[in-house]
Design a protein around this motif. Sequence first.
Motif, PDB file in Angstrom:
ATOM      1  N   GLU A 111      25.396  46.826  13.854  1.00 26.84           N
ATOM      2  CA  GLU A 111      25.439  48.094  13.128  1.00 26.84           C
ATOM      3  C   GLU A 111      25.074  49.260  14.039  1.00 26.84           C
ATOM      4  N   MET A 112      24.074  49.050  14.887  1.00 24.12           N
ATOM      5  CA  MET A 112      23.662  50.107  15.805  1.00 24.12           C
ATOM      6  C   MET A 112      24.754  50.402  16.824  1.00 24.12           C
ATOM      7  N   LEU A 113      25.412  49.370  17.323  1.00 20.19           N
ATOM      8  CA  LEU A 113      26.498  49.573  18.278  1.00 20.19           C
ATOM      9  C   LEU A 113      27.632  50.369  17.642  1.00 20.19           C
ATOM     10  N   VAL A 114      27.960  50.039  16.417  1.00 21.94           N
ATOM     11  CA  VAL A 114      29.004  50.780  15.692  1.00 21.94           C
ATOM     12  C   VAL A 114      28.578  52.231  15.498  1.00 21.94           C
ATOM     13  N   PHE A 115      27.326  52.424  15.120  1.00 24.63           N
ATOM     14  CA  PHE A 115      26.822  53.783  14.893  1.00 24.63           C
ATOM     15  C   PHE A 115      26.834  54.599  16.188  1.00 24.63           C
ATOM     16  N   ILE A 116      26.493  53.973  17.303  1.00 29.05           N
ATOM     17  CA  ILE A 116      26.501  54.675  18.593  1.00 29.05           C
ATOM     18  C   ILE A 116      27.918  55.114  18.961  1.00 29.05           C
ATOM     19  N   VAL A 117      28.894  54.251  18.751  1.00 24.89           N
ATOM     20  CA  VAL A 117      30.288  54.627  19.032  1.00 24.89           C
ATOM     21  C   VAL A 117      30.710  55.777  18.114  1.00 24.89           C
ATOM     22  N   LEU A 118      30.274  55.733  16.859  1.00 21.48           N
ATOM     23  CA  LEU A 118      30.568  56.821  15.930  1.00 21.48           C
ATOM     24  C   LEU A 118      29.989  58.144  16.440  1.00 21.48           C
ATOM     25  N   ILE A 119      28.771  58.105  16.960  1.00 18.40           N
ATOM     26  CA  ILE A 119      28.132  59.308  17.504  1.00 18.40           C
ATOM     27  C   ILE A 119      28.927  59.834  18.700  1.00 18.40           C
ATOM     28  N   LEU A 120      29.305  58.943  19.599  1.00 23.12           N
ATOM     29  CA  LEU A 120      30.062  59.351  20.783  1.00 23.12           C
ATOM     30  C   LEU A 120      31.351  60.052  20.378  1.00 23.12           C
ATOM     31  N   HIS A 121      32.018  59.512  19.376  1.00 27.21           N
ATOM     32  CA  HIS A 121      33.253  60.124  18.886  1.00 27.21           C
ATOM     33  C   HIS A 121      32.983  61.476  18.247  1.00 27.21           C
ATOM     34  N   SER A 122      31.912  61.557  17.462  1.00 24.47           N
ATOM     35  CA  SER A 122      31.619  62.775  16.706  1.00 24.47           C
ATOM     36  C   SER A 122      31.149  63.922  17.583  1.00 24.47           C
TER      37      SER A 122
END
Length: 381
Positions: free
Chosen positions: A338-349
């Motif tokens: 979940e954290m890895l997914v959230f980090i990728v989401l942050i990078l995109h955002s």
Amino acid sequence: MKITIKLSELLYFSAFFIWLVFNFVAQTNLVYKFPSIYRYRIIAMIVCIVILIAKLLLEKHTRRFLLIFLLAICLAITIAISTNKLFDGLTIISTIMLIVSVKNINFRKVLVFWSVSIFLFMLFVFILLKLGIIENTLRIQLGGRYRFSQGYQFVSLGANYLFHITLVYLYLRKNRVRFLEIMLLGIVNYYFYINTDTKSAFFLSILALIVVYLFRNKELNQRTLQVTGIIVWTAGVIVPIVLTYFYNPSIKFFQILNTTLTGRLSLGHKTMSLYGVDLFGQRIDWELQQRSTSVFDNYLYVDSSFVNILLHYGVILLFVIWLSYYLLIKRGYFSTVEMLVFIVLILHSMFDPQFFELMYNPLLLLIGLVWGADELNYGET
């Protein structure tokens, strides 16, 4: 097998579906055939708000939740008044209502519901496109980039929907995800990439697929997850704001970075200079019109999610969003995947605008887990 659904869930999913379907359709080329869709989108958001109010009135609440709800609605109404546009005002009110109203709803069900809905909507657009009912708009941008819209108003929209579906799918599957699933998701993302040339969505989708597959059977300790998450989350919010504020076209570093980010820094800096920053947001008239060759006429839009939120919806809302995810991370809510997914989401955002748009990012509803933490059904996430 008997399937049961609570009244609160029925109301929430009904409101969310109405909100999703009309906002989604309004981003497709169907609007050129049926311009009234824009008007129906306004009505849909009003209906959504009414249903959510009914849901909240039918439920029992603690004083803590009622106070949080009151503060959230006051914030939403204040921002809505500040934006001084009907659509923007209804968008912020309905979005915050959906966040607050996730109370008593299993969050995993919400993610599954969003994923299935968006998948079916995208499939519907794909079928209309292949039948020739809607246009596959061609954009030829500077440098000779050929980009096909795949039936959406802007060429990047379909790819960004798929990017977020990929993230949510990985978030749901966690360590159960298999290599075949990774490959299929990669192929579909590649299809959109070669047709729309949306680089950030594609490369970050591939990054998410790779890191989740590599870490699917590993569980990092909570201290590592918390420190990493807080650093990445805070930097993800602050860095684009700082870069935008200090952007200087005469400095080589900013020239290179701005070119790499396809003008995002210069556009953000221009908007910041024109409008400044307000506590509760302000009206911004985005200029999104473009010629057939995609050479922009007075184009004005801020692609960074966090700069966009800061300028359009204000300092207070951005701080509340930052604080909410900070508390989630601090409380050890996220597993490794979940954290890895959230980090990728942050990078995109950091340099794409979808973070505060529920059509794309249902993980925004995680904020509701903080606002109603003592009552909410966390369920299996």
